[in-house]
Design a protein around this motif. Structure first.
Motif, PDB file in Angstrom:
ATOM      1  N   LYS A 159      55.486  10.736  44.147  1.00 46.20           N
ATOM      2  CA  LYS A 159      56.725  11.014  43.487  1.00 46.20           C
ATOM      3  C   LYS A 159      58.384  11.100  44.432  1.00 46.20           C
ATOM      4  CE  LYS A 159      59.734  11.816  39.948  1.00 46.20           C
ATOM      5  NZ  LYS A 159      59.485  12.073  38.701  1.00 46.20           N
ATOM      6  N   LYS A 160      58.192  10.848  45.321  1.00 53.30           N
ATOM      7  CA  LYS A 160      59.510  11.293  46.438  1.00 53.30           C
ATOM      8  C   LYS A 160      60.146   9.496  46.480  1.00 53.30           C
ATOM      9  CE  LYS A 160      61.476  12.592  50.736  1.00 53.30           C
ATOM     10  NZ  LYS A 160      61.362  12.712  52.190  1.00 53.30           N
ATOM     11  N   MET A 161      58.486   8.550  47.048  1.00 55.45           N
ATOM     12  CA  MET A 161      58.610   6.980  47.326  1.00 55.45           C
ATOM     13  C   MET A 161      59.774   6.176  45.787  1.00 55.45           C
ATOM     14  SD  MET A 161      56.707   4.391  48.896  1.00 55.45           S
ATOM     15  CE  MET A 161      56.893   5.181  50.745  1.00 55.45           C
ATOM     16  N   GLU A 162      58.407   6.394  43.991  1.00 60.95           N
ATOM     17  CA  GLU A 162      59.071   6.048  42.848  1.00 60.95           C
ATOM     18  C   GLU A 162      60.545   6.110  43.414  1.00 60.95           C
ATOM     19  OE1 GLU A 162      57.156   8.237  39.719  1.00 60.95           O
ATOM     20  OE2 GLU A 162      55.311   7.933  40.543  1.00 60.95           O
ATOM     21  N   VAL A 163      61.083   7.478  43.326  1.00 66.00           N
ATOM     22  CA  VAL A 163      62.880   7.565  42.834  1.00 66.00           C
ATOM     23  C   VAL A 163      63.464   6.794  44.168  1.00 66.00           C
ATOM     24  CG1 VAL A 163      63.973   9.399  43.752  1.00 66.00           C
ATOM     25  CG2 VAL A 163      62.647  10.414  42.558  1.00 66.00           C
ATOM     26  N   LYS A 164      62.832   6.974  44.965  1.00 66.09           N
ATOM     27  CA  LYS A 164      63.222   5.943  46.404  1.00 66.09           C
ATOM     28  C   LYS A 164      63.722   4.579  45.788  1.00 66.09           C
ATOM     29  CE  LYS A 164      63.397   4.415  51.109  1.00 66.09           C
ATOM     30  NZ  LYS A 164      62.589   4.524  52.347  1.00 66.09           N
ATOM     31  N   LEU A 165      62.601   3.755  45.070  1.00 61.03           N
ATOM     32  CA  LEU A 165      62.127   2.407  45.035  1.00 61.03           C
ATOM     33  C   LEU A 165      63.186   2.312  43.996  1.00 61.03           C
ATOM     34  CD1 LEU A 165      58.062   2.025  45.111  1.00 61.03           C
ATOM     35  CD2 LEU A 165      60.187   0.819  46.322  1.00 61.03           C
ATOM     36  N   GLU A 166      63.443   3.342  43.044  1.00 53.96           N
ATOM     37  CA  GLU A 166      64.107   3.091  41.483  1.00 53.96           C
ATOM     38  C   GLU A 166      65.374   2.901  42.579  1.00 53.96           C
ATOM     39  OE1 GLU A 166      65.268   4.618  37.571  1.00 53.96           O
ATOM     40  OE2 GLU A 166      63.961   5.772  38.611  1.00 53.96           O
ATOM     41  N   ALA A 167      65.822   3.413  42.925  1.00 58.63           N
ATOM     42  CA  ALA A 167      67.622   3.952  43.850  1.00 58.63           C
ATOM     43  C   ALA A 167      67.559   2.572  44.692  1.00 58.63           C
ATOM     44  CB  ALA A 167      67.902   4.973  44.563  1.00 58.63           C
ATOM     45  N   GLU A 168      67.017   2.161  45.525  1.00 60.74           N
ATOM     46  CA  GLU A 168      67.337   1.426  45.746  1.00 60.74           C
ATOM     47  C   GLU A 168      67.485  -0.355  45.688  1.00 60.74           C
ATOM     48  OE1 GLU A 168      64.427   1.282  49.605  1.00 60.74           O
ATOM     49  OE2 GLU A 168      65.145   3.450  50.640  1.00 60.74           O
ATOM     50  N   LEU A 169      66.303  -0.465  44.904  1.00 60.65           N
ATOM     51  CA  LEU A 169      66.472  -1.654  43.939  1.00 60.65           C
ATOM     52  C   LEU A 169      67.623  -1.906  42.851  1.00 60.65           C
ATOM     53  CD1 LEU A 169      62.189  -1.918  43.339  1.00 60.65           C
ATOM     54  CD2 LEU A 169      64.196  -3.423  44.711  1.00 60.65           C
ATOM     55  N   LYS A 170      67.581  -1.039  42.437  1.00 64.97           N
ATOM     56  CA  LYS A 170      69.184  -0.509  41.324  1.00 64.97           C
ATOM     57  C   LYS A 170      70.181  -1.079  42.256  1.00 64.97           C
ATOM     58  CE  LYS A 170      71.967   1.714  38.508  1.00 64.97           C
ATOM     59  NZ  LYS A 170      71.981   3.361  37.914  1.00 64.97           N
ATOM     60  N   GLU A 171      70.154  -0.696  43.534  1.00 64.25           N
ATOM     61  CA  GLU A 171      71.561  -0.196  44.529  1.00 64.25           C
ATOM     62  C   GLU A 171      71.879  -1.626  44.736  1.00 64.25           C
ATOM     63  OE1 GLU A 171      74.144   0.561  49.010  1.00 64.25           O
ATOM     64  OE2 GLU A 171      72.116   1.942  48.161  1.00 64.25           O
ATOM     65  N   LYS A 172      70.285  -2.499  45.489  1.00 61.68           N
ATOM     66  CA  LYS A 172      70.549  -4.105  46.027  1.00 61.68           C
ATOM     67  C   LYS A 172      70.545  -5.067  44.364  1.00 61.68           C
ATOM     68  CE  LYS A 172      66.557  -7.453  47.541  1.00 61.68           C
ATOM     69  NZ  LYS A 172      65.367  -7.626  47.538  1.00 61.68           N
ATOM     70  N   ARG A 173      69.745  -5.175  43.589  1.00 60.91           N
ATOM     71  CA  ARG A 173      70.133  -5.765  42.171  1.00 60.91           C
ATOM     72  C   ARG A 173      72.044  -5.838  41.401  1.00 60.91           C
ATOM     73  NH1 ARG A 173      64.575  -3.735  39.764  1.00 60.91           N
ATOM     74  NH2 ARG A 173      63.749  -5.381  40.970  1.00 60.91           N
ATOM     75  N   ASN A 174      72.406  -4.614  41.194  1.00 63.48           N
ATOM     76  CA  ASN A 174      73.982  -4.428  41.819  1.00 63.48           C
ATOM     77  C   ASN A 174      74.234  -4.815  42.712  1.00 63.48           C
ATOM     78  OD1 ASN A 174      73.592  -2.780  39.047  1.00 63.48           O
ATOM     79  ND2 ASN A 174      73.691  -0.628  40.183  1.00 63.48           N
ATOM     80  N   LYS A 175      74.370  -5.347  43.296  1.00 61.44           N
ATOM     81  CA  LYS A 175      74.865  -6.196  44.445  1.00 61.44           C
ATOM     82  C   LYS A 175      74.921  -7.522  44.737  1.00 61.44           C
ATOM     83  CE  LYS A 175      74.854  -2.938  48.327  1.00 61.44           C
ATOM     84  NZ  LYS A 175      74.540  -2.739  49.879  1.00 61.44           N
TER      85      LYS A 175
END
Length: 489
Positions: free
Chosen positions: A473-489
């Motif tokens: 569960k912890k990594m799921e949240v991390k994956l979603e946040a980091e990929l969202k930030e990466k794609r927004n850039k």
């Protein structure tokens, strides 16, 4: 990449799910009745049927890898994956019908015909279902929406499974007026037509939102394969997928023998009478004979009746289990819920080995419990594979969605082939004789083990493997946040 967080409309979720309804009208038939169809309807020896199922499915499985490479490199104005759902829809329907047609050849001719049509069916299934499955990874990047999409999808799967496991044999008997071969052909023709329509709806109602950026997405086939070999969550999910589908194919294909040759027919008939099933079917028969159809064979054939009702009960509670899947996964994580409920469903399967021939009621109660516990896991498998694609993208700066899903469908095909082949091989090993009223004790014991101990242990091994799956569960949240930030850039 473009931003990947998107809310999905109910129309799109339903439209997407219809693609799995279409595919599973055929897939569930293969998983549940292929061995029975070959041995008892088309009259191919059980040992030979085992070889046909294994070899055809094995080569079909390897085609998934090629299909993943092709799909990831497909570029059209409709996207990468949606076009394949459209292009393969009509061939899928035609080949499905051919695979369940029974031309009057000699034994050698029957084996050749079954081999060719089964091989073509698993190939076209791969060309259709691999891109369809990969589509779920690019419709949205929102984890909760992905869980929701999987729930919609697998409610549709359960509807197909209910139709196949509960209604296919009675429908075949009814439409064929007692001739199972003619009835199978008519039912599959109807499924093929419905399937083509559903595939068209899936194509028209879905949209690919996660689009690869050309600066980061180009890769060679060798790079994709290297990435997979280093992706531990992918390796674990591949093994789990193989084991899950070995179990489903094995137990699903053997239930009909369990009811026909192990459970006491008189006890089954008494159970059906006590719960009012025969009265219900009597009323139903009056209605359908008025429409010019032959009546269902259920009241006169207790094992067919009980098996159909048994399957129906399990599937209804699988659908209930699916409804609990998303909230549980959102709170505790997909991995934990998948492992716990897969273990519980395995224990339910093992219990079938310890019931007497007359214990019909407890057999049904256990099936209901198995249906619910396994139902919770159903949407999670494919949602977890989409998470593996996210994990791979973050680790490698490349997204190979279809390649990852192709490997999983490879595992599905291997599991289906091994499970189906093992079921037919066990029948042959334990001395099964098609349509023989009284089988030997060795044969009956083998049938009982094949719906209980063997599949239950395979499920438990799959649950144990999940201890090495690191996307909690912890990594799921991390994956979603980091990929969202990466794609927004």
């Amino acid at each position: 990449m473009k931003q990947e967080t998107h809310k999905l409309s109910i129309l799109e979720k339903v439209g997407y799910s219809l693609g799995d309804l279409a595919a599973n009208l055929i897939f569930q038939t293969l998983m549940t009745f292929l061995a029975y169809f070959y041995t008892d309807i088309y009259k191919i020896p059980a040992g030979t049927a085992s070889v046909v199922i294994f070899i055809g499915g094995f080569f079909g499985a390897f085609f998934n890898i090629l299909m993943g490479i092709i799909a990831d490199r497909t570029n059209t104005r409709w996207g990468k994956f949606r076009p394949w759902v459209l292009w393969t829809s009509i061939p899928f329907g035609v080949i499905s019908l051919l695979a369940f047609t029974t031309p009057d050849f000699g034994e050698t001719g029957k084996i050749i015909y079954a081999s060719i049509t089964y091989f073509l069916l698993v190939i076209i299934y791969s060309a259709n279902n691999l891109p369809y499955s990969a589509l779920s990874g690019v419709i949205t990047g929102d984890m909760k929406e992905r869980n929701s999409l999987s729930s919609y999808r697998f409610v549709a799967v359960m509807v197909a499974q209910f139709i196949i496991q509960s209604l296919l044999l009675p429908l075949a008997l009814s439409l064929g007026h007692g001739d199972k071969a003619a009835g199978f052909e008519k039912v599959i023709l109807f499924f093929a037509i419905v399937g083509v329509i559903c595939f068209f709806i899936t194509f028209l109602t879905t949209k690919e939102r996660i689009q690869p950026a050309s600066t980061t997405e180009k890769s060679t086939i060798r790079q994709d394969l290297t990435d997979l070999s280093k992706n531990r969550p992918w390796i674990i999910m591949l093994l789990v997928t193989i084991l899950v589908f070995i179990t489903l194919a094995l137990k699903g294909g053997m239930y009909i023998y369990y009811f026909k040759y192990y459970l006491n027919p008189a006890s089954q008939a008494a159970f059906l009478e006590e719960i009012g099933f025969n009265s219900f079917i009597g009323g139903l028969n009056q209605a359908i004979t008025g429409l010019g159809l032959g009546k269902f064979e259920w009241p006169e054939d207790a094992p067919t009746s009980a098996n159909s009702l048994f399957n129906a009960g399990g599937i209804i509670f699988m659908i209930i289990g699916i409804m609990f899947s998303k909230p549980l996964a959102d709170k505790f994580g997909k991995r934990n819920i998948f492992g716990i409920f897969l273990s519980l469903s395995a224990l339910c399967l093992i219990m079938f080995n310890f019931y007497s021939r007359e214990a019909i009621g407890i057999v049904f109660i256990t099936q209901i419990l198995h249906g619910f516990t396994y139902g919770v896991t159903i949407p999670l498998l494919w949602a977890m594979i989409a998470d593996v694609a996210d994990y791979s993208e973050l680790q490698n700066n490349r997204r190979a969605t279809a390649m990852i899903f192709s490997a999983m469908i490879f595992g599905l095909k291997i599991g289906l082939s091994v499970g189906g082949a093992v079921g037919a091989a066990l029948l042959s090993t334990y001395g099964y004789v098609a349509e023989k009223v009284e089988q030997t004790e060795s044969t009956v014991s083998g049938i009982k083990m094949s719906v209980s101990i063997y599949p239950g242990l395979v499920f438990l091994i799959g649950a144990l493997l999940l201890f090495g799956y690191e996307i909690n569960k912890k990594m799921e949240v991390k994956l979603e946040a980091e990929l969202k930030e990466k794609r927004n850039k």
